[in-house]
Design a protein around this motif. Structure first.
Motif: not given
Length: 236
Positions: A14, A17, A85
């Motif tokens: 993650l 992002s 994501y």
């Protein structure tokens, strides 16, 4: 469990992002048509819908602490990096209200199928101005399915990839919404809850329901936010 984290505690997949969320948000908004609300009142969340420039300036920012009209539960960051994501094809929002979140979800995911659910036909703007549920998203011709009914009874044609839970905040309803979401998720998904506010007893029921659910799956809370979320289908 509830994992209260800083950026460093994010799942590795993650990070990109998250790091790029502001640019992603700006780019998505620049490619979105915005029909001005022309709001002249004090509410800054509504005034942001007067122009693209106003929208980006107001919403493309995460406050380090609560501000007037922009509290620490501000959700644009979480909606942005989780959308980037997951790259959802199917989204459902539980709790349409004025359609601010609906507009944002559509802006961030223009190719996704979007459903939004509310049990009220009408909402109120400041000054007790009565408008249709989804007023802002309708003004901006957001293409989505508006469903009137109880959020946790919603029937959808396929499993979702992203669910934003922002309906009735009572403990009972949040629990039912959460179980509904868990039963209707796809293999790769994000479930996001708004208003996990530990400093306000009004949200005690919501908090207890989410804590109870966190015994089933890990739920993440960035320390500077009261928007919490869980993700699935993460590799690495």
């Amino acid at each position: 469990m509830i994992k209260e984290i800083t950026k460093e505690g994010l799942p590795e997949v993650l990070r990109t992002s998250y790091d790029n969320w502001e640019q992603i948000f700006k780019d998505k908004m620049k490619n979105t048509i915005l029909n001005s609300l022309a709001w002249q009142g004090e509410d800054k969340n509504l005034r942001a819908f007067n122009s693209k420039e106003d929208f980006i300036e107001w919403y493309c920012y995460h406050p380090s602490e609560a501000e007037s009209y922009r509290d620490d539960g501000f959700y644009p960051r979480e909606l942005t990096f989780l959308s980037d994501y997951v790259k959802p094809n199917f989204i459902i929002e539980l709790g349409t209200s004025l359609g601010m979140g609906t507009f944002m979800l559509s802006m961030l995911n223009p190719d996704a199928v979007l459903y939004t659910v509310d049990n009220k036909d009408m909402q109120y703007l400041p000054g007790y101005i009565k408008v249709s549920t989804g007023y802002i998203s309708r003004l901006n011709n957001v293409y989505c399915q508006y469903i009137n009914g109880e959020s946790y009874k919603t029937k959808i044609p396929e499993k979702f990839h992203l669910c934003f839970i922002d309906a009735d905040h009572s403990g009972e309803t949040v629990w039912k919404d959460t179980l509904w979401a868990w039963a209707n998720k796809s293999n790769k998904y994000a479930i996001i809850w708004h208003d996990y506010r530990v400093d306000n007893s009004e949200f005690d029921g919501l908090i207890e329901s989410i804590k109870k659910f966190s015994t089933i799956t890990d739920i993440y809370k960035l320390k500077d936010s009261s928007t919490v979320w869980t993700v699935g289908g993460i590799d690495g």
